[in-house]
Design an enzyme around this catalytic site. Structure first.
Site, PDB file in Angstrom:
ATOM      1  N   GLU A  11       1.038  -1.299   0.017  1.00 23.30           N
ATOM      2  CA  GLU A  11       0.494  -0.005   0.066  1.00 23.30           C
ATOM      3  C   GLU A  11       0.821   0.879  -0.156  1.00 23.30           C
ATOM      4  O   GLU A  11       1.583   1.607   0.836  1.00 23.30           O
ATOM      5  CB  GLU A  11      -0.767   0.014   1.223  1.00 23.30           C
ATOM      6  CG  GLU A  11      -2.182  -0.469   0.798  1.00 23.30           C
ATOM      7  CD  GLU A  11      -2.572  -1.364   2.109  1.00 23.30           C
ATOM      8  OE1 GLU A  11      -2.765  -0.300   3.464  1.00 23.30           O
ATOM      9  OE2 GLU A  11      -2.911  -2.911   2.833  1.00 23.30           O
TER      10      GLU A  11
ATOM     11  N   GLU B  27      -5.324  -5.875   2.531  1.00 21.28           N
ATOM     12  CA  GLU B  27      -4.620  -7.020   2.904  1.00 21.28           C
ATOM     13  C   GLU B  27      -4.584  -7.951   3.141  1.00 21.28           C
ATOM     14  O   GLU B  27      -3.810  -8.875   2.629  1.00 21.28           O
ATOM     15  CB  GLU B  27      -4.274  -6.563   4.745  1.00 21.28           C
ATOM     16  CG  GLU B  27      -3.754  -5.244   4.688  1.00 21.28           C
ATOM     17  CD  GLU B  27      -5.041  -4.332   5.630  1.00 21.28           C
ATOM     18  OE1 GLU B  27      -6.167  -4.230   4.621  1.00 21.28           O
ATOM     19  OE2 GLU B  27      -4.132  -3.230   4.564  1.00 21.28           O
TER      20      GLU B  27
ATOM     21  N   GLN C 214       2.049  -2.461   5.531  1.00 23.90           N
ATOM     22  CA  GLN C 214       2.120  -0.831   5.698  1.00 23.90           C
ATOM     23  C   GLN C 214       2.695  -0.844   7.585  1.00 23.90           C
ATOM     24  O   GLN C 214       3.571  -0.022   8.208  1.00 23.90           O
ATOM     25  CB  GLN C 214       1.279   0.156   5.934  1.00 23.90           C
ATOM     26  CG  GLN C 214       1.358   2.037   5.294  1.00 23.90           C
ATOM     27  CD  GLN C 214       0.184   2.071   4.346  1.00 23.90           C
ATOM     28  OE1 GLN C 214      -1.020   2.357   5.225  1.00 23.90           O
ATOM     29  NE2 GLN C 214       1.282   1.981   3.549  1.00 23.90           N
TER      30      GLN C 214
ATOM     31  N   ASP D 227       1.403  -4.207  12.514  1.00 25.81           N
ATOM     32  CA  ASP D 227      -0.367  -3.897  13.337  1.00 25.81           C
ATOM     33  C   ASP D 227      -1.836  -4.866  11.982  1.00 25.81           C
ATOM     34  O   ASP D 227      -1.795  -5.779  12.367  1.00 25.81           O
ATOM     35  CB  ASP D 227      -1.257  -3.393  13.728  1.00 25.81           C
ATOM     36  CG  ASP D 227       0.575  -2.426  14.643  1.00 25.81           C
ATOM     37  OD1 ASP D 227       0.074  -2.290  16.459  1.00 25.81           O
ATOM     38  OD2 ASP D 227       1.774  -1.633  14.530  1.00 25.81           O
ATOM     39  N   PHE D 228      -0.831  -4.660  11.247  1.00 20.63           N
ATOM     40  CA  PHE D 228      -1.703  -5.275  10.453  1.00 20.63           C
ATOM     41  C   PHE D 228      -1.762  -6.115   9.959  1.00 20.63           C
ATOM     42  O   PHE D 228      -3.061  -6.916   9.009  1.00 20.63           O
ATOM     43  CB  PHE D 228      -2.008  -4.380   8.394  1.00 20.63           C
ATOM     44  CG  PHE D 228      -1.856  -2.004   9.041  1.00 20.63           C
ATOM     45  CD1 PHE D 228      -2.720  -2.416  10.437  1.00 20.63           C
ATOM     46  CD2 PHE D 228      -1.997  -2.041   7.950  1.00 20.63           C
ATOM     47  CE1 PHE D 228      -3.070  -0.839  10.685  1.00 20.63           C
ATOM     48  CE2 PHE D 228      -2.442  -0.403   8.566  1.00 20.63           C
ATOM     49  CZ  PHE D 228      -2.555   0.148   9.481  1.00 20.63           C
TER      50      PHE D 228
ATOM     51  N   HIS E 283      -1.339   1.027  15.925  1.00 21.26           N
ATOM     52  CA  HIS E 283      -0.178   1.661  14.625  1.00 21.26           C
ATOM     53  C   HIS E 283       0.971   0.715  15.943  1.00 21.26           C
ATOM     54  O   HIS E 283       2.292   1.569  14.999  1.00 21.26           O
ATOM     55  CB  HIS E 283      -0.185   2.718  14.666  1.00 21.26           C
ATOM     56  CG  HIS E 283      -1.175   2.392  13.569  1.00 21.26           C
ATOM     57  ND1 HIS E 283      -2.397   3.036  13.785  1.00 21.26           N
ATOM     58  CD2 HIS E 283      -1.391   2.456  12.042  1.00 21.26           C
ATOM     59  CE1 HIS E 283      -3.334   3.057  12.890  1.00 21.26           C
ATOM     60  NE2 HIS E 283      -2.733   2.470  12.007  1.00 21.26           N
TER      61      HIS E 283
END
Ligand SMILES: Cc1ncc(C[n+]2csc(CCOP(=O)(O)OP(=O)(O)O)c2C)c(N)n1
Ligand SMILES: Cc1ncc(C[n+]2csc(CCOP(=O)(O)OP(=O)(O)O)c2C)c(N)n1
Ligand SMILES: [Mg+2]
Ligand SMILES: [Mg+2]
Lengths: 325, 323, 325, 323
Positions: free
Chosen positions: C29, C60, C82, C85-86, C129
């Site tokens: 991203e 994602e 990115q 955490d994702f 984040h």
């Protein structure tokens, strides 16, 4: 006392709570007329109807988020996640949303959800339907994590989980569903955060979780015939962890073996081992702290390979014997 | 003469809120540049009509769920700028006691269920809040804000489907500001109107000019009635534009200055609304000045309140995790 | 040797690999003209064009699955996630698909993907984040997990990761991006699975990961003025773990402190502690094995609270001193 | 007279494959009931026309991605029944050396990138496989199978969007058998045609009778040409029905016996195709008998092969994890 299965105990806890409190309801995939992939909700749809036994589409991300929104606005949802492996699609909601909401909001809002989900291998479902991933959730502040090993515990712990004002991960086990024991008919609570010594002993402590409690008890029984006297401690809740009971036992026996089904590396047994290692029990230890966990492999399909992938009664016995030399 | 939406009951208050949001954001930007705010922030300057247009039609018991770009939504839903500013400065008096910051401001008492740092993270939660309304027969609606970028996340799809089949009182409000960070809708979505994604769920979908607050008010009015009449969710796509970069460190290389100028000069939602009010003789120059003055005072007070507030105690680090 | 930043080192490794091998490309991203959320890919879009520097929608789940499909059919994709955490939205693809594909298929197919992602706190991004979730992925057989602590290591480890025929999680750190050191211009490899002793010492071993290596080195420097001589070991790769180097060091010093940023409970430090506890090093230990990890809290926004949530130079020093009594 | 699809080049081979699939599944069911196969299985009896209709038009280098209900896809793509059966019996000679079982059979040499135990798990992977075709200019297409239930997963949405904006040579083939385990499309999806979900991505969507192999062949033919002409993905929804329960332990309480009977008696894809072939004088009774005989032999041989094969060695437990 009448005997019921682990599956029936889970169901009974849900039914009793739903009768008592209108805010409690359950949602999940195929939990309606189908009764759930393992039959846990069988009959509940007929009893409570489609509003309180909500059959969902296959969309783990929507449903795991939906329970959060419902909880924060006043409901007390139970989510049945069909296989614990599917946490992979619900992780964001559980770990980034449910666990953190209250903290991020500075102490406002509560998220009383219970995510019930069956883990474990032994049913021939192969790599994507047989994992024991509870360690992941124990890493996240804001969650509580429960792993009952018997029908009696399952009922009492589930009631406690439903009564809890925080998100609770509740790990059931496919192979335990059919096990039976005496379970009171009336509602009762086993408080979260209390371990139980399932068997007293003096030579070595086994700290075991989930189905490994049963296998360890069996191993202890067989070992007692060989003159080895094992104590078996079941934490029952992984978070919060009852460190006192564990440490007390290890101090007494001087030896500890931690047995868990999950992959050994980075499984929750590592946390338990570390807690012991950094405690004052250190000075009482007569042998290194040992772990017996799952092999570092995905769960294979072939039944014999599958068996070998996780601790069994015989491998537990072997591990104990090695430590007793 | 410009048509004013009948749904806007108090046009001057509406204008005031739009100006308050703009000033708040400008002040935040300034404080950020001065190093008084740390972390990151996502400003909604240029998008004031959506936040205010939506929230001005919601009751106190109606709920919103906001996004990382959420200051405007908060303010429009009645959250106070002083405690918001305190939160951005990480102070104990902030809405989250300094623990949440810009991306997590919530005000449950006002029906603001919070911003969210996860793109599309709010949508499934909104569906759940609407489920409560349905199950307990509470009669409120939930309006969930999200961006164009969020409509490419799986959570968008799953949430709309679930809300639709359960016929829940939730409004999915997409602020299409043409970019998700740097990804433009032209590159990331292969259809002209995001509202058409409603067709996958059998719910109404409508695209409106999100910088014309009258269109916003009309659309949300219809959607609220739809939801409250038990007809289920609506997807609204409001076309708008963020004047600033995505966050603090955005050089805006992905878009051209002409486009920015066009939106700023000719589609400023506040200027447009002022013009419309004046044309309809609802607003005098003097009244406008009064509003602006009041806003400036309020923002200054908010900054003072925030700066005067104490830092959270170190002990608070371990508080507020479990209920 | 010229000095470059950690960020530049990561970029340089990617550029060199992409020049050398047409099959290597990157997707993620905002990695196009924007240059990535942290600027790591800055200029790469201009150099390699939109086909090999593929800007993706915010999805994602699609992109983490897409790299698997591309890899298994012959490409060698790098995915920039990115924020680490994702991973919560990409978990299924990484843990249930990429990690297991080869095993499930009985040894057929390879999944040479590298998932680069920045973790860690300290930038004011709050709870969603700022996490350090690398322990999750270390639990999954089939993955390799790398966590470089310096520019030199970042470049050499990333080359090794890209050359690797298995899925690799590559954890960068937001606060390390700006750190500088001498890094060779030419391409070089640091093999996965090799720890490095960043500083020799004899009184106590610190095993530190990621940014905690730098903080531990700083603490060691300050402590040396107080007469305490610390050895600092950086595993560099968490999976596979170079147990030998760690155990060897602990045998020598007799004391070990494990320092990591992730939440202490069930973080990877627990695995390291357990590996030490169950080894033959047990007999050489002069003090309990200690861990210093992140507090059991979501990362708060306020900078001072945020600082307190994870180990800092002063808290590392305190922990060492306590162990030296 | 029934129209035969021109896209079906070898009708008898096509019929043979359909019958082979049916017999394979019936045998698997039997072995399961006899306790010779453990775990679970998802039979595709009643859905043979989709698997064969699709795969008979694919080249060897074209790829498929299959699902938990994947035996038919495998067989149709040229995977051999003996090694499939060996896999179901957990034997070393199985396609996955006994490690994968029913839900993970793959045959990369034949372009079969594998079944998947995660609903909708295959879609993003299919997009990646198509990306390779595009980036390396290999000219192959990828056909990704999935069920109606899978279209409610976020991965479906994200994958279609990504394939669309990148214009990749992938065909999304939805086998809509009206149920996802127990959830019926009527309850779980609020639109009539799943194919309409293509509108969210600006790609063609078509709904066909998935039990009429001619419709399947025509639709896939068009989609392949579309993809190979660089026009991007297509969504095909094929209406079909699984005759059996979802898996071994399904009492089918969620659907009625009338419905089952209707599909079995009047919409059996094999019976329909036989009728069509006979009407067109392409198949004689004798030829049909030959096919059935050949199939029975093949299945018997497969079972024998599987039963005679050795169990994997215990050492293999720790092999095949890393390349
Ligand atoms: C799941 C997830 N992915 C990526 C990000 C990083 N990120 C934050 S905002 C943003 C862009 C969002 O775009 P859009 O939804 O259009 O909202 P806008 O910023 O335009 O208001 C991105 C990519 C995130 N926070 N969460
Ligand atoms: C992510 C995920 N959720 C749930 C399941 C359990 N499950 C396996 S198959 C299935 C139904 C799938 O329905 P559909 O996509 O229509 O395919 P069909 O079984 O009808 O062929 C479910 C719920 C799963 N395997 N993966
Ligand atoms: Mg946007
Ligand atoms: Mg189906």
């Amino acid at each position: 006392m009448r005997e019921i299965t682990y599956l029936e105990a889970v169901k009974e806890a849900m039914i009793q709570e739903m009768k008592e409190n209108d805010d409690v309801f359950i949602m999940g995939e195929d939990i309606g007329i189908y009764g759930g992939a393992f039959g846990v909700t069988n009959g509940m749809f007929e009893e409570f109807g489609p509003e309180r036994v909500r059959n969902t589409p296959i969309s783990e991300s929507a449903i795991s988020g939906c329970v959060i929104g419902a909880a924060v606005t006043g409901m007390r949802p139970i989510l049945e996640l069909q296989f614990s492996d599917f946490i992979t699609i619900a992780t964001d909601n559980i770990a980034n949303q449910a666990a953190k909401l209250r903290y991020m909001f500075g102490g406002k809002g509560k998220v009383p959800i219970v995510v019930r989900t069956p883990g474990g291998s032994g049913a021939g479902f192969a790599a994507q339907h047989s994992q024991s991933l509870e360690a992941w959730m124990t890493h996240i502040p804001g969650l509580k994590v429960v792993q009952p090993s018997s029908p009696y515990d399952a009922k009492g712990l589930l009631k406690a989980a439903i009564d809890e004002d925080n998100p609770v991960m509740f790990y059931e086990h496919k192979l335990l569903y059919g096990t039976r024991e005496g379970v009171p008919e009336e509602s009762y609570t086993i408080p979260l955060g209390k371990a139980e010594t399932k068997k007293e002993g003096k030579d070595l402590t086994i700290v075991a979780t989930g189905i490994m409690v049963q296998r360890s008890l069996k191993a202890a029984e067989l070992l007692s015939k060989e003159g080895v006297n094992i104590e078996v401690v079941d934490p029952r809740t992984l978070v919060p962890l009852d460190k006192d009971t564990i440490l007390h036992s290890v101090k007494k026996t001087g030896r500890v073996l931690i047995v868990y089904e999950a992959v050994k590396r980075s499984g929750y047994g590592a946390e338990i081992a570390s807690v012991i290692a950094e405690s004052d029990v250190f000075d009482y230890l007569d042998a290194p702290i040992m772990r017996l966990g799952g092999e570092e492999v995905p769960i294979p399909y072939n039944p014999e390979l599958e068996r070998k992938a996780v601790p069994q009664v015989d491998t537990i016995m072997d591990a104990v014997k090695e430590m007793m030399i | 003469m410009a048509r004013l939406s009948k749904a806007i009951k108090d046009p001057k208050k509406t204008l005031y809120q739009m100006i308050l949001i703009r000033s708040f954001e400008e002040k935040v930007e300034q404080l950020f540049q001065q190093g008084k705010i740390h972390g990151t922030m996502h400003l909604c300057i240029g998008q004031e009509a959506t936040a205010v247009g939506v929230c001005s039609l919601l009751d106190n018991q109606d709920k919103i769920i906001s996004t990382h770009r959420g200051h405007g939504h908060c303010i429009a839903k009645g959250t106070k700028v002083d405690r918001m500013m305190a939160e951005l400065l990480g102070k104990e008096t902030g809405y989250c006691k300094g623990k949440g910051g810009s991306m997590h401001i919530a005000d449950l008492d006002k029906g603001n269920l919070g911003a969210n740092g996860i793109v599309a993270g709010g949508l499934p939660i909104a569906v759940g809040a609407a489920l409560t309304s349905h199950m307990k027969n509470l009669g409120y609606v939930v309006c969930c804000f999200f961006g164009d970028g969020a409509t490419n996340e799986g959570a968008f799809h799953e949430a709309l489907n679930l809300a639709s089949i359960w016929n829940l009182p939730v409004i999915f409000f997409c602020e299409n500001n043409k970019y998700a960070m740097s990804g433009s809708t032209d590159d990331m979505i292969n259809i002209q109107k995001i509202a058409d994604r409603s067709k996958s769920y059998g719910i109404p979908g409508i695209t409106i000019d999100g910088n014309n607050i009258n269109e916003v008010a009309d659309a949300i009015d219809t959607a609220i009635k739809h939801a409250k009449n038990n007809k289920g969710p609506t997807l609204i796509e409001a076309e708008t534009y963020r004047w600033r970069g995505h966050s603090r460190s955005d050089a805006r290389k992905y878009r051209d200055r002409e486009e920015e100028k066009e939106w700023r000069d000719n589609r400023d939602p506040i200027a447009l609304f002022i013009e419309q009010l004046k044309e309809n003789n609802i607003l005098t120059d003097g009244e406008l000045e009064d509003i602006k003055k009041r806003v400036i005072e309020e923002i200054e007070e908010a900054v003072k309140f925030a700066e005067d507030s104490v830092e959270p105690s170190i002990n608070s680090l371990k508080e507020d995790i479990y209920a």
